[in-house]
Design an enzyme around this catalytic site. Structure first.
Site, PDB file in Angstrom:
ATOM      1  N   SER A  32     -58.479  30.049  22.718  1.00  0.00           N
ATOM      2  CA  SER A  32     -57.870  31.381  22.748  1.00  0.00           C
ATOM      3  C   SER A  32     -58.806  32.328  22.016  1.00  0.00           C
ATOM      4  O   SER A  32     -59.668  31.885  21.259  1.00  0.00           O
ATOM      5  CB  SER A  32     -56.520  31.328  22.028  1.00  0.00           C
ATOM      6  N   TYR A  45     -51.509  29.255  14.367  1.00  0.00           N
ATOM      7  CA  TYR A  45     -51.979  29.301  15.754  1.00  0.00           C
ATOM      8  C   TYR A  45     -53.497  29.484  15.785  1.00  0.00           C
ATOM      9  O   TYR A  45     -54.205  28.786  16.504  1.00  0.00           O
ATOM     10  CB  TYR A  45     -51.283  30.435  16.517  1.00  0.00           C
TER      11      TYR A  45
END
Length: 142
Positions: A32, A45
């Protein structure tokens, strides 16, 4: 961490054995933009996606001599039902995350825009690439 990091680790652990036996293979991990820069209120995350980038680079170093390429993609926001609901919630609440203001192209990507990059990485056109992290974010991380 279990899904984003451990899942990638275990998947690679098992598929690398098969690829090593056959003498070739290619892994494309999904990280990501949070894997190359941290995002506000998303420390865990971000850590999990940084780990995917690290696993990608480490495996690429270890397996390149065995005919196995390992790369990663780092998508930014992708238009999905989840991101559609975020857009609706922003309209309802008036809250706009800071990342929205720096979306250089002014939109989320379409799923096929990410799939096209994955197709390239899976093809012979990327045969000289390993350990690479390809950012597909419409300029978000600039």
């Amino acid at each position: 961490m279990n899904i984003n990091t451990k899942g990638v680790f275990l998947g690679m652990k098992h598929v690398l054995k098969v690829m090593e036996e056959q003498g070739h293979g290619h892994i494309i991990n999904t990280a990501s933009t949070a894997g190359i820069r941290s995002e506000h209120s998303a420390a865990v995350y971000s850590a999990s996606k940084h780990a995917v980038v690290g696993l990608t680079q480490g495996a690429a170093l270890e397996y390149v001599s065995k005919g196995i390429r390992v790369n990663a993609i780092c998508p930014g926001g992708v238009r999905t039902p989840l991101t559609d609901s975020v857009t609706k919630e922003m309209q309802t609440t008036g809250y706009v995350p800071a990342e929205i203001g720096v979306m250089r192209m002014g939109r989320f990507s379409e799923p096929n825009e990410i799939a096209n990059v994955v197709s390239f990485l899976a093809s012979d056109a990327s045969s000289y690439m390993t350990g690479t992290t390809v950012v597909v974010d419409g300029g978000l991380t600039l």
